[in-house]
Enzyme design. Structure first.
Site, mmCIF file in Angstrom:
data_model
loop_
_atom_site.group_PDB
_atom_site.id
_atom_site.type_symbol
_atom_site.label_atom_id
_atom_site.label_comp_id
_atom_site.label_asym_id
_atom_site.label_seq_id
_atom_site.Cartn_x
_atom_site.Cartn_y
_atom_site.Cartn_z
ATOM 1 N N SER A 66 -2.176 -3.440 -11.214
ATOM 2 C CA SER A 66 -1.300 -2.631 -12.051
ATOM 3 C C SER A 66 -0.146 -3.527 -12.473
ATOM 4 C CB SER A 66 -0.808 -1.402 -11.281
ATOM 5 O OG SER A 66 -0.006 -1.812 -10.195
ATOM 6 N N ASP B 88 -14.205 13.537 6.158
ATOM 7 C CA ASP B 88 -14.038 14.543 5.120
ATOM 8 C C ASP B 88 -14.868 14.271 3.879
ATOM 9 O OD1 ASP B 88 -12.648 12.337 4.383
ATOM 10 O OD2 ASP B 88 -10.683 13.296 4.298
ATOM 11 N N ASP C 228 -10.615 7.433 12.318
ATOM 12 C CA ASP C 228 -10.259 6.752 11.076
ATOM 13 C C ASP C 228 -8.871 6.178 11.230
ATOM 14 O OD1 ASP C 228 -12.516 7.071 9.539
ATOM 15 O OD2 ASP C 228 -12.013 9.141 9.067
ATOM 16 N N THR D 159 -6.385 0.594 -11.971
ATOM 17 C CA THR D 159 -7.736 1.163 -12.049
ATOM 18 C C THR D 159 -8.577 0.535 -10.958
ATOM 19 O OG1 THR D 159 -8.650 -0.548 -13.485
ATOM 20 C CG2 THR D 159 -7.596 1.331 -14.588
ATOM 21 N N LYS E 2 0.571 -7.005 -10.451
ATOM 22 C CA LYS E 2 0.640 -6.781 -9.003
ATOM 23 C C LYS E 2 -0.722 -6.243 -8.599
ATOM 24 C CE LYS E 2 2.121 -2.822 -7.498
ATOM 25 N NZ LYS E 2 2.936 -1.632 -7.243
#
Lengths: 682, 567
Positions: free
Chosen positions: A383, A518, A307, A377, A394
């Site tokens: 945001s 994970d 990853d 979100t 942004k």
């Protein structure tokens, strides 16, 4: 994390508390039902028994003192083998015992309904979903997830590392393990496993080696050793007939000595110890392998899927540059970016603030009163802040363009797209900034490739292992980072399905694939991979699917796991080669000693010039026995492993263990012969 | 040792190396079933055979089916030859009136030729009719050689194929090898031999009057045709008892060189063919290099020992090299070289009496066979025997690079190891077991001509030669007794088919595996290190087993002789 140097804690192999119980176990392991698992040692024990019986009933024609010594050394050969195994198991057993003690004393403070305090219960009464309170000095009663608070935790009981680690709610440091101790502060933990299925329970089963199965390679090697034993049984078993032709007889004890020195006792004695120690090394490296097969497969890995985030790059991206659209004031862009980020506590947000301050001298440290913060979100992917009537946004470029109808067709938008392409091509992530519907520019968020990772990949390449970077980034960004990190290939905009498909494709081409993961959606790929390392902090599904669990949740360790797998196989191969090469010298010790009665001229084969036939035979059998304990440290620690291409590895190991195995016994037997003669033993 | 001698040896090796690629390419074409120029003429013949036998050459066979058909084929041929040998007195082409062989003698000979051993307890010219020689034996010279190459092809396919469950078609392989390899070469070869003075006639004997006026019966027959395949197919069964020492079989130094080359020709070609089959010719060259190192080492020892002779011969005024049992026409170098070639390959033809070699000179032919005849080896058998050792070498040493062992892209696992050990263990079991029985029984002890360690060597050599399917004789031993005929017959059978069946099982198991592409992390099976490793493993695994027997045979023979003791 607990340890980042990649080294297992050093614990001496030869401390009295390990050796004494191992000696007792060595005798216990003489039980034929256990011994038969190791056919070569079983043959040795059978021969020793036979000679003992012959001695007792007085059927042997050799001088009693010499005969007795032979028998003692034969038994010692067997005992050294069982001792090696017992010693390898010993460390695990001691660890298991202390883990059991830890488990027995676990108590829990289970939280009752909101605000109703807590009740004391046994840890075994906890079920998934229960929430417990753990305070300073308490042992964490069950595996779980921190849902409130931060604490420093001593995980020494599991990892052997006493430096405390931080466990906190949220993020990837939230998982805690039963049996570890909170040494400051308090946390609330939600239980994630049922009793008896926790990490502690698995660890106990593993380190005890109770259900240790022979691995495929170990089985194959055992077959070879049995085959060699049969061949040498034929070679030795026919000698009495040949001797009779020559008009003589060979005492059974001497034939037995030849047989035992020729059959591969050295590697047979150490084989299971090597396997146990290999698993043990992994455990002490904080990786739990669910089977020995997985450890072996690790050595065979051809492709590593890594990853990007956390493995190749440090987890957090940093703002490195503001790219400002033409006609926009520099400071206006910097101020807007800063204001939009002041309330953003993510490392990315903080890095934007830092960049604005340090490179643009914007001094603002606080948002004006009455500012409305618009949180990020997943739906809007934007945001920002609303200061009075002014709206600063942004976010992802596409989202910003979508959120401001009409600007997508402007020249500014075209320029912004060009800039974002450039950023992506350079391996960065663009973040658009807009104020009141006017595009200002883009923040260049840069992925920081970990120091030294490029060299690691070069090393892997020399070992013949291909690295593939897995990332959710777009192909342009991925390509740039891949080039910077020096991976061989990358999979961009990777979905779990893509990952699975890639693994299947590599496997179909005959390659073995390792990966770590994970998330729950990693589970199918983890299960498909030949080596799937699940992060301990990961979801339960991921931990079930992988065949290894990394307690430290450090994806970089995949590289070391491959090394440990290789080391295990190398140790086996090296000691087998050593054992087989030893036979040449033993032949030259025993054959002349055995046959000079028949043809005195055969003394020319006594190239070591050993003092007498008796001392030659005794020296060979002593060498054959004591080489076992002498090699125990090597078997338990593993042969030295440095990543290099196979040809160089072979050259080095062949020189040490092949050539060394050829020469060492000539020297060793000669020295023992001098000692045996000097002491008047033969 | 002379420079002429060394020139011969090096010239011999040089020609072989030069021939490896062209012969290998030809064999590879046959392996692949490709069309060759010969198909224009022989293609219809090939298809005719298939039609006659109702065989579909494209029908793929699993290893079990391949093995079953191979075994049935060999068993039927064995019974056919047994019948001919028993009934030769009643059959045509029997001018001097030979009688049928005894049951044990016929059984021994039938097995001997079926297994490519060509151990001969009898004198061909005095015991066999022309029909027996031509139909009963020569047929095996072709078909046992063709079987060997077919089996090697099957193993090659095991390595080369990926996730396959078949190894080719036994009938197609045998037919193609016979038609496109053995027959054409033998026809040309026989003509060259005839041109060099080797007889080819149905006349079984002529009577000549010698200079002293005595009557001498000179045996003749279809020698050239048998001689060609005897060498090319590493059969070794001579038309005459004296084998290639007989001037009618081996008339000149030139023919001698051709004979030696033809023994190794197909074996050398098969190493290249293997490399080609697994897609990397360097794999083939590595094998050939290991073989040639062992070969040159053996040749050097024999040549050196024979040229040095023994103190005993010197004491009797016989200075110079040991010429006992050697043809003056060939001399020491050509005899030493021939002896190593014939035992390295499982040929067994001889141009000198190995029994008369010096003790250590005679040890090398013995050791060559005991190593499993993997130094070039018998046609097909040499390379598949060698590959069994390669599998073990990869397994033992391959782990040292930290990977599960692989050879030419196939993982070597428990099943392969088990089968390879099984195939290799049959050699010591039969050689040492047979020698053990013979060296303590009255019937066994009646065989050897000499006493002491040399007599032991004679027994050991007989069993070694039988199990190794070599067929050369140390001489000295009288083996035409029911005891030796029976025991050696069993040994020849076990030594051939108890190696072949596990070997085919390995091929089947390998074929089913995935192919693992080689990387920098793979165990290198080309290059000097690997060659050295192969040589080491063959000497340690193959050789050490026999050290006690060699110590009591040739080595004891040597040291007692040096000490001036005779038996």
């Amino acid at each position: 994390m607990a340890r980042t140097d990649g080294k297992a804690p050093a614990k001496s192999l030869f401390t009295a508390d390990l050796i004494v119980p191992a000696i007792a176990d060595a005798f216990r392991k003489l039980d034929p039902r256990q011994l038969i698992r190791n056919p070569v040692m079983f043959v040795t024990a059978t021969v020793a028994t036979l000679l003992t019986v012959l001695l007792v009933i007085g059927q042997e024609g050799l001088p009693i003192g010499f005969n007795l010594q032979l028998i003692v050394w034969l038994w010692l050969t067997v005992l050294f083998g069982t001792f090696a195994e017992a010693l390898a198991e010993g460390r695990g057993k001691a660890q298991a015992a202390s883990l059991r003690d830890t488990k027995a004393e676990l108590k829990a403070k289970r939280l009752l309904a909101k605000g109703a305090g807590h009740e004391a219960v046994a840890a075994s009464a906890l079920h998934v979903g229960d929430v417990v309170l753990v305070e300073t000095g308490d042992l964490i009663p069950s595996d779980g997830e921190v849902i409130e608070g931060v604490a420093s935790v001593n995980e020494a009981a599991i990892t052997g590392e006493s430096a405390p680690v931080i466990r906190e709610a949220g993020g990837d440091r939230s998982a805690v393990t039963a049996g570890t101790r909170v040494i400051s502060d308090q946390i609330k933990v939600r239980v994630t496993v049922e009793p008896g299925q926790g990490f502690l329970d698995r660890m106990i089963a593993l380190v005890e080696g109770a259900e240790r199965q022979k691995t495929p390679n170990e089985i194959a090697l055992t077959i070879l050793l049995v085959g060699l034993t049969i061949i040498f049984l034929i070679a030795v078993g026919t000698i009495p007939f040949f001797a009779r032709y020559a008009g003589g007889g060979i005492p059974v004890a001497i034939l037995a000595a030849l047989l035992i020195t020729l059959i591969p006792t050295t590697i047979a004695a150490l084989l299971s110890a090597i396997g146990i120690a290999g698993m043990d090394r992994l455990v002490r490296f904080n990786v739990l392998a669910k089977s020995g097969r997985a450890v072996e497969a690790a050595g065979d890995i051809d492709v590593l899927l890594l990853d990007k985030t956390g493995t190749i790059t440090i987890g957090d991206r940093q703002a490195s540059e503001f790219r400002i659209l033409s006609g926009i004031d520099r400071n206006m862009m910097a101020t807007a970016a800063l204001l939009a980020s002041l309330a953003d506590e993510t490392p990315e947000g903080r890095s934007i603030v830092t960049l604005a301050r340090e490179s643009f001298g914007i001094a603002t440290t606080q948002l004006p009163k009455g500012t409305e913060v618009i949180p990020f979100t997943a739906q809007t992917r934007i945001s920002g802040v609303k200061i009075g009537d002014s709206l600063i946004q942004k976010g992802a470029v596409d989202s910003i363009l979508k959120a401001n109808p009409g600007i997508a067709e402007t020249a500014a938008a075209t320029e912004l797209r060009r800039i974002t392409d450039e950023i992506a091509r350079a391996g960065g992530t663009p973040l658009a900034v807009a104020q009141d519907g006017v595009l200002l520019g883009a923040v260049f968020l840069k992925d920081i490739v970990k120091a030294g990772i490029r060299e690691r990949f070069a090393e892997l390449r020399r070992m013949g292992i291909r690295t593939v970077m897995i990332t959710g980034d777009n192909p342009l960004t991925a390509a740039a980072i891949a080039a910077e990190a020096g991976v061989d290939d990358f999979l961009a905009q990777a979905t779990p399905e893509d990952k699975l498909a890639l693994i299947r494709k590599e496997q179909a081409e005959g390659r073995l694939v390792a990966m770590c993961g994970d998330g729950t959606n990693d589970a199918p790929a983890l299960a498909q991979a030949d080596v799937g390392v699940a992060m301990n902090t990961g979801t339960q599904a991921a931990r079930e699917a992988g065949n290894m669990v990394d307690l430290d949740s450090d994806p970089t360790k995949l590289i070391e796991v491959v090394g440990l797998g290789k080391q295990l196989l190398m140790t086996r191969g090296s000691l087998t080669t050593f054992s087989v090469a030893n036979d040449v010298a033993k032949y030259f010790a025993i054959i002349p000693a055995m046959f000079t009665v028949l043809y005195p001229g055969l003394g020319v084969l006594n190239v070591m010039r050993l003092a007498s036939p008796e001392s030659a035979i005794l020296s060979a059998i002593i060498f054959n026995a004591i080489i076992i304990p002498m090699l125990v440290p090597l078997a338990l620690k593993g042969v030295k492993y440095t990543p290099m291409e196979a040809g160089s590895l072979l050259r080095r190991n062949l020189a040490i263990y092949g050539l060394g195995g050829l020469i060492a016994p000539f020297v060793g037997i000669k020295i023992i012969d001098l000692a045996v003669t000097g002491l008047g033993l033969a | 040792m002379t420079w002429q001698g060394w020139t011969l040896i090096l010239l011999f090796v040089g020609i072989l190396v030069a021939l490896a690629k062209p012969v290998g390419l030809w064999l590879f074409a046959i392996y692949e079933g490709q069309r060759t120029p010969l198909h224009a003429v022989l293609g219809p013949v090939e298809r005719g055979f298939y039609r006659l036998a109702g065989i579909d050459p494209d029908e793929e066979q699993s290893w079990k089916r391949y093995a079953l058909h191979m075994l049935t084929f060999n068993l039927v041929l064995l019974l056919f030859t047994y019948a001919i040998l028993r009934l030769q007195g009643l059959l045509p082409l029997n001018t001097p009136g030979m009688v049928g062989l005894t049951p044990d003698g016929a059984m021994n000979t039938a097995i001997s030729f079926t297994t490519n051993t060509n151990w001969q307890w009898y004198s061909g010219e005095a015991a066999l009719s022309n029909l027996s020689q031509m139909l009963g034996l020569t047929i095996h010279n072709f078909l046992s050689a063709a079987s060997g190459i077919a089996l090697a092809f099957a193993l090659f396919r095991g390595f080369a194929r990926r996730q396959a469950n078949s190894l080719g078609n036994f009938w197609a392989d045998v037919t193609r090898v016979t038609l496109y390899v053995l027959l054409p070469v033998c026809i040309v070869y026989a003509i060259v031999l005839v041109a060099s003075g080797v007889p080819q006639t149905f006349t079984q004997q002529i009577v000549a009057t010698t200079m002293e006026g005595a009557q001498q019966t000179i045996a003749l027959g279809p020698v050239a045709s048998q001689e060609a395949i005897k060498m090319l197919g590493t059969n070794g069964g001579g038309f005459f008892n004296a084998n290639s020492a007989h001037p009618f079989e081996n008339p000149s130094a030139f023919v001698n060189l051709i004979q030696m080359l033809s023994i190794f020709l197909l074996g050398v070609g098969l190493t290249y063919c293997f490399g080609k089959a697994v897609g990397n010719t360097r794999q083939g060259w590595a094998i050939l290099s290991a073989m040639l190192i062992l070969f040159l080492a053996g040749t050097t020892i024999v040549y050196w020992q024979e040229a040095a002779s023994t103190p005993m011969l010197h004491a009797h005024g016989l200075t110079g090299g040991n010429m006992e049992g050697k043809e003056v026409r060939f001399g020491i170098a050509a005899s030493a070289l021939f002896s190593v070639v014939t035992t390295a390959a499982s040929c067994g033809a001889v141009n000198a009496m190995h029994d008369s070699f010096t003790a250590l000179g005679g040890l090398i032919p013995l050791l060559n066979i005991q190593l499993g005849e993997v130094v070039i080896g018998g046609v097909g058998a040499g390379i598949y025997g060698f590959l069994l050792f390669a599998i073990l070498a990869v397994f033992v040493a391959g782990l040292m690079v930290g990977r599960t062992p692989e050879y030419v892209g196939k993982k070597i696992e428990a099943r392969e190891v088990k089968l390879a050990v099984l195939a290799i263990a049959i050699l010591p079991l039969c050689i040492l077991g047979g020698t053990a029985i013979a060296s303590v029984t009255t019937a066994g002890l009646a065989g050897p001509l000499n006493k002491g360690p040399h007599g032991f060597s004679e027994i050991l050599y007989a069993f070694t030669s039988a199990v190794g399917n070599n067929g050369s004789a140390f001489g000295g031993i009288t083996s035409g007794t029911p005891f030796y005929n029976g025991l050696l017959g069993v040994c020849m059978w076990l030594g051939r088919f108890f190696v072949i069946v596990p070997m085919l099982a390995i091929a089947g198991s390998l074929a089913a595996k995935k192919y693992t592409p080689a990387t920098a992390g793979s165990f290198p099976t080309t290059g000097g290190l690997w060659v050295g490793l192969l040589v080491g493993i063959i000497l340690i695994l193959g050789g050490l087993t026999f050290l006690p027997s060699l110590a009591l045979g040739p080595i004891a023979d040597h040291v007692t002789m040096t000490a001036g003791k005779n038996f």
